[in-house]
Write a protein that holds these residues in place. Sequence first.
Motif, PDB file in Angstrom:
ATOM      1  N   ILE A 102       0.884  -1.126  -0.119  1.00 18.50           N
ATOM      2  CA  ILE A 102       0.163  -0.025   0.032  1.00 18.50           C
ATOM      3  C   ILE A 102       0.891   1.190  -0.119  1.00 18.50           C
ATOM      4  O   ILE A 102       1.768   1.211   0.911  1.00 18.50           O
ATOM      5  N   SER A 103       0.591   2.134  -0.985  1.00 21.15           N
ATOM      6  CA  SER A 103       1.475   3.307  -0.969  1.00 21.15           C
ATOM      7  C   SER A 103       0.556   4.398  -1.569  1.00 21.15           C
ATOM      8  O   SER A 103       0.396   4.194  -3.048  1.00 21.15           O
ATOM      9  N   GLN A 104       0.421   5.503  -1.181  1.00 17.92           N
ATOM     10  CA  GLN A 104      -0.200   6.681  -1.874  1.00 17.92           C
ATOM     11  C   GLN A 104       0.504   7.045  -3.089  1.00 17.92           C
ATOM     12  O   GLN A 104      -0.123   6.970  -4.233  1.00 17.92           O
ATOM     13  N   GLU A 107       6.057   5.582  -4.575  1.00 21.62           N
ATOM     14  CA  GLU A 107       7.523   5.924  -4.685  1.00 21.62           C
ATOM     15  C   GLU A 107       8.154   5.632  -3.451  1.00 21.62           C
ATOM     16  O   GLU A 107       9.229   5.850  -3.269  1.00 21.62           O
ATOM     17  N   THR A 108       7.708   5.264  -2.426  1.00 20.56           N
ATOM     18  CA  THR A 108       8.099   5.216  -0.927  1.00 20.56           C
ATOM     19  C   THR A 108       9.190   3.963  -1.195  1.00 20.56           C
ATOM     20  O   THR A 108       9.002   2.903  -1.372  1.00 20.56           O
ATOM     21  N   MET A 109      10.325   4.351  -1.122  1.00 17.50           N
ATOM     22  CA  MET A 109      11.562   3.347  -1.402  1.00 17.50           C
ATOM     23  C   MET A 109      11.392   2.319  -0.202  1.00 17.50           C
ATOM     24  O   MET A 109      11.855   1.049  -0.605  1.00 17.50           O
ATOM     25  N   LYS A 243       0.778  14.132  15.823  1.00 16.71           N
ATOM     26  CA  LYS A 243       2.198  14.346  15.986  1.00 16.71           C
ATOM     27  C   LYS A 243       2.739  14.968  14.698  1.00 16.71           C
ATOM     28  O   LYS A 243       3.302  16.072  14.819  1.00 16.71           O
ATOM     29  N   GLU A 244       2.371  14.632  13.581  1.00 15.72           N
ATOM     30  CA  GLU A 244       3.131  15.138  12.500  1.00 15.72           C
ATOM     31  C   GLU A 244       2.854  16.394  12.047  1.00 15.72           C
ATOM     32  O   GLU A 244       3.746  17.294  11.446  1.00 15.72           O
ATOM     33  N   ILE A 245       1.597  16.960  12.251  1.00 11.88           N
ATOM     34  CA  ILE A 245       1.245  18.493  11.844  1.00 11.88           C
ATOM     35  C   ILE A 245       1.052  19.397  13.049  1.00 11.88           C
ATOM     36  O   ILE A 245       1.334  20.655  12.831  1.00 11.88           O
TER      37      ILE A 245
END
Length: 368
Positions: A102-104, A107-109, A243-245
Motif C-alpha cells: 500500500i502506497s499513496q 514511490e516510497t523506497m 504528531k506530524e502536523i
Amino acid sequence: QKGGYPSFMAKEIHEQASAVADTLRGRMENGRLHLDEMKIDPALLRSIDKIVVVACGTAANAGSVVKYAIEHWCRIPVEVELAHEFRYRDPVVTEKTLVIAISQSGETMDTLMAVRHAKEQGAKVVAICNTRGSTIPRESDAALYLNVGPEIAVASTKAYLGQIGACYLLGLYLAQERGNFFPEEIAEIMHDLEGLPDKVQAVLDNAAQVEQLAHDMADATSVLFLGRHVGYPTAMEGALKLKEIAYIHAEGFAAGELKHGPIALVDEGQPVFIIVPSPRGRDSLHSKVVSNIQEIRARGARTMVIAEEGDTDVEPYADVVIRVPATRTLFAPLLTIIPLQIFACELATAKGLDVDQPRNLAKSVTVE
Ligand code: M6R
C-alpha cells in the motif's frame, strides 16, 4: 486551488465523501465485483495461503485496519508489516504468499524494497496505489488504484480512506473468487459499502464541533488515543496525524492494553480520545471499552468519545461525545478517523503552523 479552505489538508479532508465514492465506482455490478486491473490468475488467488501487507506510516495503519476485514471475509491469515522491518528480517514468503503493497505515492523506497524482496522469493504482489505510473505499481504483478485524485498535503487523509476502500474491494474480490461467500452475502456487503460516502459526508457535516474542540485545546502538550479491534489502528492513525502536523506528543493504544501500562500516564486533565465500537456488535467489546472510559475518567482524564449515534452508554463518562452514523463494524474506521483528522488539522491551524508542509517531513520518502 485550495477551494476556499485554509489548507490543502482541510480541502482533502472535506473531499473524502467523493473520494470514497470514486474508489468504489465502476468496480461493483449486479452483486459482483469486477476488478479488471487484477491481472493475477484466479487459480493462483485460490491457492494463496497467506497475505502480507507491507506499507509505511498512514498506509501501514490502513493495512492494520484491513487485516480485520480480509481475515474475516477470506479466512486467510494476514500479516501487516512496516515495509522497512519486513525487508530486513528474512520473512517467510513463498509462491503461495500474496503481498499487498500500500502506497499513496507509489514511490516510497522502503515499500519498494519490500516489494522487490517479496518478488525475489516468488510471491505475487498487488499494489494499492494512488499515483498512476509510479514505480511500485509498475513493479507489481497487479495494481488497484485509489482514484481519489492528487493528494497535496504531506499528512495523508483522503488517500487513507481510499486505501481502506480499495483493500476492502480486494478482500471481497478474493473471497468471491475463492468461493467464501454466498452471492447474497457479498451483495449485502457491497450495498453497505455503497452507502458509505453519504455517511462520510454526515461526519464531515459535523466538523464544527471538532473544530471548536481543537481551538479550545490548542495548548495541549500530550494527547492519548484508545481503541479496540478496528478502533486500535484508528487510534494509531489519529495519534500520527496529531504528531506530524501539530507537533504534539500523541500515542495510540489498544484499549485492552491500558491496564498493562499506559494507564500510568493518565492523570488530572490528560486528554484522551476513545473510539468506541458499536453497541450492536456480536461481542462484548463495547462494554469493555465503556469500562475503560470509566477507569480513565476516575483518574481525572478528559474523555473525548467517538461513538455511534444512539449509543447512550458512553454519556455518563464522556466530557465530549462526537457522533458518527451507525455502520458495519468493519466499515466504522472510514468514519471514526474523520474527527481525528479534523482535530489535528484545526489544532495545527490554531497554533499557526504550516499544516500542509510540516517540519522535517516530505510527501514522499524516496530514500531508505
Ligand atoms: O506514499 P506512501 O503512502 O507510501 O507514504 C507512506 C508514508 O510516508 C505516509 O503515509 C506518511 O506517514 C504520511 N505523512 C502520513 O500522513
